[in-house]
Design a protein around this motif. Structure first.
Motif, PDB file in Angstrom:
ATOM      1  N   MET A   9       0.831  -1.204   0.000  1.00 42.95           N
ATOM      2  CA  MET A   9       0.000   0.000   0.000  1.00 42.95           C
ATOM      3  C   MET A   9       0.866   1.255   0.000  1.00 42.95           C
ATOM      4  SD  MET A   9      -3.061  -0.687  -0.297  1.00 42.95           S
ATOM      5  CE  MET A   9      -4.632  -0.390   0.444  1.00 42.95           C
ATOM      6  N   GLU A  10       0.444   2.269  -0.761  1.00 42.51           N
ATOM      7  CA  GLU A  10       1.243   3.501  -0.827  1.00 42.51           C
ATOM      8  C   GLU A  10       1.129   4.310   0.464  1.00 42.51           C
ATOM      9  OE1 GLU A  10       1.455   4.916  -5.412  1.00 42.51           O
ATOM     10  OE2 GLU A  10      -0.371   5.415  -4.318  1.00 42.51           O
ATOM     11  N   LYS A  11       2.204   5.090   0.710  1.00 42.77           N
ATOM     12  CA  LYS A  11       2.217   5.995   1.873  1.00 42.77           C
ATOM     13  C   LYS A  11       2.618   7.377   1.401  1.00 42.77           C
ATOM     14  CE  LYS A  11       4.299   2.671   5.020  1.00 42.77           C
ATOM     15  NZ  LYS A  11       5.632   2.303   5.439  1.00 42.77           N
ATOM     16  N   LEU A  12       2.273   8.383   2.189  1.00 37.84           N
ATOM     17  CA  LEU A  12       2.852   9.710   1.986  1.00 37.84           C
ATOM     18  C   LEU A  12       3.969   9.866   3.011  1.00 37.84           C
ATOM     19  CD1 LEU A  12      -0.224  12.089   1.452  1.00 37.84           C
ATOM     20  CD2 LEU A  12       1.483  11.427  -0.256  1.00 37.84           C
ATOM     21  N   ILE A  13       5.128  10.312   2.531  1.00 38.18           N
ATOM     22  CA  ILE A  13       6.273  10.506   3.422  1.00 38.18           C
ATOM     23  C   ILE A  13       6.564  12.010   3.427  1.00 38.18           C
ATOM     24  CG2 ILE A  13       8.666   9.791   3.901  1.00 38.18           C
ATOM     25  CD1 ILE A  13       7.038   7.322   3.341  1.00 38.18           C
ATOM     26  N   ILE A  14       6.569  12.578   4.600  1.00 36.71           N
ATOM     27  CA  ILE A  14       6.742  14.037   4.696  1.00 36.71           C
ATOM     28  C   ILE A  14       7.892  14.343   5.648  1.00 36.71           C
ATOM     29  CG2 ILE A  14       5.610  16.237   5.222  1.00 36.71           C
ATOM     30  CD1 ILE A  14       2.908  14.763   4.982  1.00 36.71           C
ATOM     31  N   ASN A  15       8.799  15.219   5.194  1.00 36.60           N
ATOM     32  CA  ASN A  15       9.824  15.737   6.101  1.00 36.60           C
ATOM     33  C   ASN A  15       9.450  17.165   6.448  1.00 36.60           C
ATOM     34  OD1 ASN A  15      12.184  13.933   6.828  1.00 36.60           O
ATOM     35  ND2 ASN A  15      11.739  13.418   4.691  1.00 36.60           N
ATOM     36  N   GLY A  16       9.101  17.372   7.688  1.00 35.43           N
ATOM     37  CA  GLY A  16       8.501  18.640   8.092  1.00 35.43           C
ATOM     38  C   GLY A  16       9.501  19.766   8.243  1.00 35.43           C
ATOM     39  N   GLY A  17       8.962  20.968   8.356  1.00 40.41           N
ATOM     40  CA  GLY A  17       9.816  22.114   8.690  1.00 40.41           C
ATOM     41  C   GLY A  17       9.881  23.192   7.626  1.00 40.41           C
ATOM     42  N   SER A  18       9.359  22.925   6.402  1.00 38.78           N
ATOM     43  CA  SER A  18       9.435  23.969   5.364  1.00 38.78           C
ATOM     44  C   SER A  18       8.181  24.844   5.417  1.00 38.78           C
ATOM     45  CB  SER A  18       9.494  23.348   3.965  1.00 38.78           C
ATOM     46  OG  SER A  18      10.407  22.298   3.926  1.00 38.78           O
ATOM     47  N   SER A  19       8.372  26.146   5.295  1.00 38.66           N
ATOM     48  CA  SER A  19       7.225  27.059   5.184  1.00 38.66           C
ATOM     49  C   SER A  19       6.666  26.967   3.774  1.00 38.66           C
ATOM     50  CB  SER A  19       7.679  28.498   5.385  1.00 38.66           C
ATOM     51  OG  SER A  19       7.898  28.734   6.728  1.00 38.66           O
ATOM     52  N   LEU A  20       5.352  26.931   3.643  1.00 34.98           N
ATOM     53  CA  LEU A  20       4.756  26.893   2.298  1.00 34.98           C
ATOM     54  C   LEU A  20       4.813  28.287   1.684  1.00 34.98           C
ATOM     55  CD1 LEU A  20       1.574  24.690   2.933  1.00 34.98           C
ATOM     56  CD2 LEU A  20       3.839  23.961   2.149  1.00 34.98           C
ATOM     57  N   ARG A  21       5.272  28.365   0.449  1.00 34.47           N
ATOM     58  CA  ARG A  21       5.355  29.656  -0.238  1.00 34.47           C
ATOM     59  C   ARG A  21       5.037  29.491  -1.713  1.00 34.47           C
ATOM     60  NH1 ARG A  21       7.303  33.469   3.048  1.00 34.47           N
ATOM     61  NH2 ARG A  21       7.864  32.478   5.003  1.00 34.47           N
ATOM     62  N   GLY A  22       4.350  30.475  -2.296  1.00 30.16           N
ATOM     63  CA  GLY A  22       4.071  30.452  -3.734  1.00 30.16           C
ATOM     64  C   GLY A  22       2.581  30.516  -4.016  1.00 30.16           C
ATOM     65  N   GLU A  23       2.205  29.913  -5.152  1.00 31.90           N
ATOM     66  CA  GLU A  23       0.806  29.967  -5.596  1.00 31.90           C
ATOM     67  C   GLU A  23       0.261  28.561  -5.774  1.00 31.90           C
ATOM     68  OE1 GLU A  23       0.923  34.024  -8.288  1.00 31.90           O
ATOM     69  OE2 GLU A  23       0.529  32.091  -9.257  1.00 31.90           O
ATOM     70  N   VAL A  24      -0.988  28.370  -5.423  1.00 35.46           N
ATOM     71  CA  VAL A  24      -1.612  27.069  -5.655  1.00 35.46           C
ATOM     72  C   VAL A  24      -2.973  27.292  -6.313  1.00 35.46           C
ATOM     73  CG1 VAL A  24      -2.599  26.929  -3.298  1.00 35.46           C
ATOM     74  CG2 VAL A  24      -2.248  24.852  -4.605  1.00 35.46           C
ATOM     75  N   GLU A  25      -3.241  26.472  -7.301  1.00 34.17           N
ATOM     76  CA  GLU A  25      -4.493  26.531  -8.067  1.00 34.17           C
ATOM     77  C   GLU A  25      -5.494  25.579  -7.398  1.00 34.17           C
ATOM     78  OE1 GLU A  25      -6.256  28.127 -11.175  1.00 34.17           O
ATOM     79  OE2 GLU A  25      -4.104  28.532 -11.177  1.00 34.17           O
TER      80      GLU A  25
END
Ligand code: EPU
Length: 417
Positions: free
Chosen positions: A1-17
């Motif tokens: 089964m697939e997983k999401l792997i996240i390494n935390g700590g980055s601020s989100l920046r930019g544009e999202v549609e």
């Protein structure tokens, strides 16, 4: 089964549609059955598993579904040759209840498996059935399926006992081809209710009042295909707004209707975040301290239950005590056990989550118990120290299109494996 792997700590920046609304699209696809002539071309359809599921159900009924691109579908419902919707896909999802209203309206009969969906509480459809019966249908439930038929449907007054998105939409759909006028009272006013009314009117229906407490539907002889574009997803937008604040980022969300986000923006501003509205965009950023707040979910225009879980993650990382009172679903705090594994301090008492903000969450292995719990855990992963692994991500894929690609574009370290 697939997983999401996240390494935390980055601020989100930019544009999202932001994509089209899941809870609108999942009603529009079944409603397209009403077109006995012409084809419906629906644009801005989110590329999510719930939509793929509905495409398969439509095909199983004999409709022709043509994918024009990843967000546009052409549906020809003239070729439908059965009113029997009893497949695994029907059982898997909630919105399959719209096939009852749509098949009943067009063919005066249907057999549809009882719907499934996220395990967030008891999910009765008594208000849908009460409405269909008031229009003149006979309903029985046998072997796990709803059997419904009517010699004819006749418009009447229906006052719902509870405010229900599903029952409001299903009765609008069912009443479009009834004789005379149907009046629906104590209805849901969500943007997706209005969107379905607009879609049906584009097909030739006569519906007035969607978005207010009373909807009037004057029955028409027939409905035909149309071109339509799905309303932007208020809940996907809310999720990205909350993720931006949680990561102390700065993001412009494009293709949104800022008015639909008012209840979410108000709470983020109350916490200390900044929200700037454009015509069809909002910019969200943080330039000062945040504080805990209290939230009570309510039908639109109140704070949406569907972003309560992501909000819980955000509140678990800001100083002070916050309360979230869930009034719509009795079992929508399952994400709390998972957040606690990451170091959150949350106590659930009945329908209330009492959250004491902590300085850091820490990454670990967590499970997405339902769609919005999954979104809450993605946000937790984005702010946690170290690596978070999320399992059961099929729940997330049901409602968020390409979630890891969108967050990656905003600078998050997130992959699917
Ligand atoms: N209810 C009844 N009887 C009914 C119908 C509903 O008692 O016949 C109760 C429910 O138990 C609940 C309340 O009324 O306590 C509201 O339920 P509603 O019918 O509005 O919910 P729904 O149509 O099953 C849709 C969304 C949900 C969203 C709710 C509330 C779809 C497919 N689902 O569910 O979305 O939480 O409205 O806004 O449109 C999600 O997207 O994560 C999700 C769960």
């Amino acid at each position: 089964m697939e997983k999401l792997i996240i390494n935390g700590g980055s601020s989100l920046r930019g544009e999202v549609e932001i994509n089209g609304a899941k809870n609108a699209a999942v009603a529009l696809l079944p409603a397209a059955i009403l077109a006995s002539e012409g084809k419906c071309v629906i644009d801005n359809v989110p590329d999510i598993e719930d939509v793929h599921c509905l495409e398969r159900i439509l095909k199983s009924l004999g409709a022709k579904v043509n994918k024009l691109n990843s967000n546009a579908l052409e549906i020809n419902a003239q070729t439908i040759d059965t009113v029997n919707a009893c497949t695994e896909d029907v059982r898997r999802m909630r919105a399959s209840y719209y096939f009852i209203g749509a098949l009943l309206a067009r063919f005066k009969e249907a057999r549809v498996e009882l719907p499934g969906g996220c395990p967030i509480g008891v999910r009765p459809i008594d208000q849908h059935i009460k409405g269909f019966e008031a229009l003149g249908a006979k309903v029985s439930i046998e072997h796990g399926a709803v059997n419904i038929m009517a010699e004819k449907l006749v418009g009447t007054n229906i006052f719902f006992d509870v405010v229900s998105v599903g029952a409001t939409i299903n009765l609008m759909i069912a009443a479009t081809l009834a004789e005379g006028t149907t009046t629906l009272e104590n209805v849901a006013k969500e943007p997706h209710v209005v969107d379905v009314a607009n879609f049906l009117n584009s097909m030739g229906a006569d519906i007035k009042g969607a978005g207010t407490d009373v909807i009037k539907i004057r029955g028409v002889e027939k409905l035909s295909g149309c071109n339509y574009s799905v309303v932007p997803d208020q809940i996907e937008a809310g999720t990205f707004m909350i993720a931006t604040v949680a990561t102390k980022g700065d993001v412009v969300l494009k293709n949104v209707i800022p008015k639909h986000l008012d209840s979410i923006s108000a709470k983020l501003i109350e916490m200390g975040a900044k929200v700037e509205e454009g015509d069809d965009s909002v910019r969200v950023y943080v330039d000062g301290p945040l504080k805990g707040i209290n939230i009570k979910t309510a039908p639109y225009p109140g704070f949406p239950t569907d972003v309560q879980q992501p909000m819980c993650t955000l509140l678990s990382s800001v100083p002070g005590r916050s309360l979230i009172v869930e009034t719509i679903w009795e079992n929508r705090h399952k994400h709390v056990d998972e957040l606690e594994k990451m170091g959150a301090q949350i106590k659930v008492e009945g329908r209330t989550a009492i959250i004491d903000g902590v300085e850091t969450l820490t990454g670990t292995l967590v499970n997405a118990t339902d769609l919005r719990a999954g979104a809450a855990l993605v946000i937790a992963g984005l702010i946690a120290e170290g690596e978070t692994q999320i399992t059961s991500i099929e729940h997330i894929d049901r409602g968020y299109p390409h979630i890891e690609d969108k967050f990656k574009k905003l600078g998050a370290k997130i992959t699917r494996r």
